[in-house]
Design an enzyme around this catalytic site. Structure first.
Site, PDB file in Angstrom:
ATOM      1  N   ARG A   1      -6.005  -8.496  -8.796  1.00  0.00           N
ATOM      2  CA  ARG A   1      -7.108  -9.214  -9.455  1.00  0.00           C
ATOM      3  C   ARG A   1      -7.464  -8.537 -10.771  1.00  0.00           C
ATOM      4  NH1 ARG A   1      -8.893 -13.751  -7.749  1.00  0.00           N
ATOM      5  NH2 ARG A   1     -11.024 -13.224  -8.313  1.00  0.00           N
TER       6      ARG A   1
ATOM      7  N   HIS B   1       1.167   0.349 -13.104  1.00  0.00           N
ATOM      8  CA  HIS B   1       1.942  -0.858 -13.394  1.00  0.00           C
ATOM      9  C   HIS B   1       3.430  -0.490 -13.445  1.00  0.00           C
ATOM     10  CE1 HIS B   1       2.787  -4.820 -14.908  1.00  0.00           C
ATOM     11  NE2 HIS B   1       3.527  -4.287 -15.871  1.00  0.00           N
TER      12      HIS B   1
ATOM     13  N   ASN C   1      -5.234   2.054 -13.083  1.00  0.00           N
ATOM     14  CA  ASN C   1      -4.262   1.111 -12.512  1.00  0.00           C
ATOM     15  C   ASN C   1      -2.870   1.681 -12.696  1.00  0.00           C
ATOM     16  OD1 ASN C   1      -3.266  -1.358 -11.395  1.00  0.00           O
ATOM     17  ND2 ASN C   1      -2.709  -2.026 -13.463  1.00  0.00           N
TER      18      ASN C   1
ATOM     19  N   GLY D   1       0.787  -1.235   0.000  1.00  0.00           N
ATOM     20  CA  GLY D   1       0.000   0.000   0.000  1.00  0.00           C
ATOM     21  C   GLY D   1       0.814   1.278   0.000  1.00  0.00           C
ATOM     22  N   SER D   2       2.035   1.231  -0.542  1.00  0.00           N
ATOM     23  CA  SER D   2       2.807   2.479  -0.576  1.00  0.00           C
ATOM     24  C   SER D   2       2.176   3.484  -1.542  1.00  0.00           C
ATOM     25  CB  SER D   2       4.277   2.219  -0.924  1.00  0.00           C
ATOM     26  OG  SER D   2       4.415   1.770  -2.240  1.00  0.00           O
ATOM     27  N   ASN D   3       1.550   2.999  -2.600  1.00  0.00           N
ATOM     28  CA  ASN D   3       0.845   3.934  -3.504  1.00  0.00           C
ATOM     29  C   ASN D   3      -0.376   4.533  -2.815  1.00  0.00           C
ATOM     30  OD1 ASN D   3       1.977   4.192  -6.368  1.00  0.00           O
ATOM     31  ND2 ASN D   3       2.195   1.999  -5.951  1.00  0.00           N
TER      32      ASN D   3
HETATM   33  C1  GRF Z   1       3.433  -1.328  -7.460  1.00  0.00           C
HETATM   34  O1  GRF Z   1       4.708  -1.584  -7.996  1.00  0.00           O
HETATM   35  C2  GRF Z   1       2.403  -1.197  -8.539  1.00  0.00           C
HETATM   36  O2  GRF Z   1       2.914  -0.648  -9.719  1.00  0.00           O
HETATM   37  C3  GRF Z   1       1.994  -2.622  -8.773  1.00  0.00           C
HETATM   38  O3  GRF Z   1       1.999  -3.214  -7.508  1.00  0.00           O
HETATM   39  C4  GRF Z   1       2.904  -2.507  -6.657  1.00  0.00           C
HETATM   40  C5  GRF Z   1       2.115  -2.078  -5.465  1.00  0.00           C
HETATM   41  O4  GRF Z   1       2.908  -1.496  -4.484  1.00  0.00           O
HETATM   42  N1  GRF Z   1       0.715  -2.698  -9.455  1.00  0.00           N
HETATM   43  P1  GRF Z   1       2.218  -0.867  -3.201  1.00  0.00           P
HETATM   44  O5  GRF Z   1       1.323  -1.921  -2.600  1.00  0.00           O
HETATM   45  O6  GRF Z   1       1.457   0.345  -3.629  1.00  0.00           O
HETATM   46  O7  GRF Z   1       3.377  -0.530  -2.294  1.00  0.00           O
END
Ligand code: GRF
Length: 231
Positions: free
Chosen positions: A107, A125, A123, A28-30
Site C-alpha cells: 500500500r 524495493h 521500505n 514475510g521473508s524480510n
Molecule cells: C520483497 O522483494 C520486497 O523487496 C518487496 O516485496 C517483497 C517482499 O517479500 N517490497 P517478503 O514478503 O519479505 O518475503
C-alpha cells in the site's frame, strides 16, 4: 517529480533498543530476517507489532510463531486511504513503535502515517531505484535487459518508491535467469541489507540532506566498479 525532503535532518536515537512496527502483505521473508537478526543479538531492536492488510499473509504466521503482537486490517473495509492509515497509526502508537518498516507491504502511505513518523518509515524495493519502481520490478529488469539488478532500502515519501535512498545492494543478471531465479538472488541480498539499515538507524548513524543520505561513521564499498560481464 520527487517530493521535497527537509535538509540537514539528523536521525538519531542513540543506542537504546528501538521498537519497530513491521507492515506486511505477503510471505514475510524480510520480516523473518529481521526477527532472526534480533534473536541472534545482531540488532538492538524489538518488534513492537506486525500489521498486515491481508488475512492470508504468511508473514502473520511468522509473527505468531515468534509471539509477536500481530494484526490484520482489511483496507477494503475503510472508506479511504487516510482512514485505513489512521487505524494502522493507532496500533503503531499503542505499541510505542519508533520506527515503521514496510516489508512487502503493498500500500502507498498517506500523510496520516508519513507526518506521524518523519524520516522514520523505511521500505525495501527489489530494484536499483530509481529504475523499476512499483510492481514486478524483477520482471521489468529482465525485460529491459539490465546486466546488474539489486535492491534498495529508502525512506518512504508519498510517491511509489521515490523517497531518499539509504542503501543499495547489486547482483548480476545471468543469461539463464528467470524472474524467479533473479528474485531469489535479490531477496538474499534484501535479507542482509534491511537488517543492516535498521541497525544503522538504531545506532543513530543516518543523516539526511535533501535527497542524499549519509552514514557516519561510514563503511563504504571502495571497489572502483562493479561489472557484468566481467572483462
Ligand atoms: C520483497 O522483494 C520486497 O523487496 C518487496 O516485496 C517483497 C517482499 O517479500 N517490497 P517478503 O514478503 O519479505 O518475503
Amino acid at each position: 517529480m520527487f517530493e521535497p525532503v527537509p535538509s540537514h535532518t539528523s536521525v538519531s536515537l542513540g543506542t537504546q533498543k528501538v521498537r519497530v512496527a513491521v507492515l506486511v502483505s505477503g510471505n514475510g521473508s524480510n520480516l523473518q530476517s529481521i526477527i532472526d537478526h534480533i534473536e541472534e543479538g545482531k540488532l538492538n531492536a524489538s518488534i513492537a507489532c506486525v500489521i498486515s492488510n491481508r488475512e492470508d499473509a504468511f508473514a502473520l504466521e511468522r509473527a505468531k510463531k515468534h509471539q509477536l503482537p500481530s494484526f490484520y486490517l482489511n483496507h477494503r473495509s475503510f472508506s479511504d486511504r487516510r482512514s485505513f492509515d489512521a487505524a494502522v497509526l493507532e496500533i503503531v502508537r499503542e505499541h510505542s513503535a519508533e520506527l515503521v518498516v514496510l516489508a512487502g507491504f503493498n500500500r502507498i502511505l498517506s500523510t496520516v502515517l508519513l507526518d506521524a513518523f518523519p524520516l522514520a518509515i523505511l521500505n525495501i524495493h527489489p530494484a536499483l531505484l530509481p529504475a523499476f519502481p512499483g510492481n514486478h520490478a524483477q520482471r521489468l529488469a529482465l525485460q529491459h535487459g539490465v546486466k546488474i539488478a539489486g535492491c534498495t532500502v529508502h525512506f518512504v515519501d508519498p510517491g511509489t518508491d521515490t523517497g531518499p535512498i539509504i542503501a543499495q545492494a547489486a547482483v548480476p543478471v545471468l543469461d539463464g535467469d528467470t524472474e524467479e531465479t533473479l528474485s531469489r538472488r535479490i531477496l538474499r541480498e534484501e535479507h542482509r541489507l534491511y537488517p543492516g539499515v535498521i541497525r544503522l538507524f538504531t545506532e543513530g548513524r543516518i543523516r539526511v540532506e535533501g535527497r542524499r543520505v549519509f552514514i557516519s561513521p561510514g563503511e563504504q564499498d571502495s571497489s572502483e566498479y562493479l561489472e557484468n560481464p566481467r572483462f
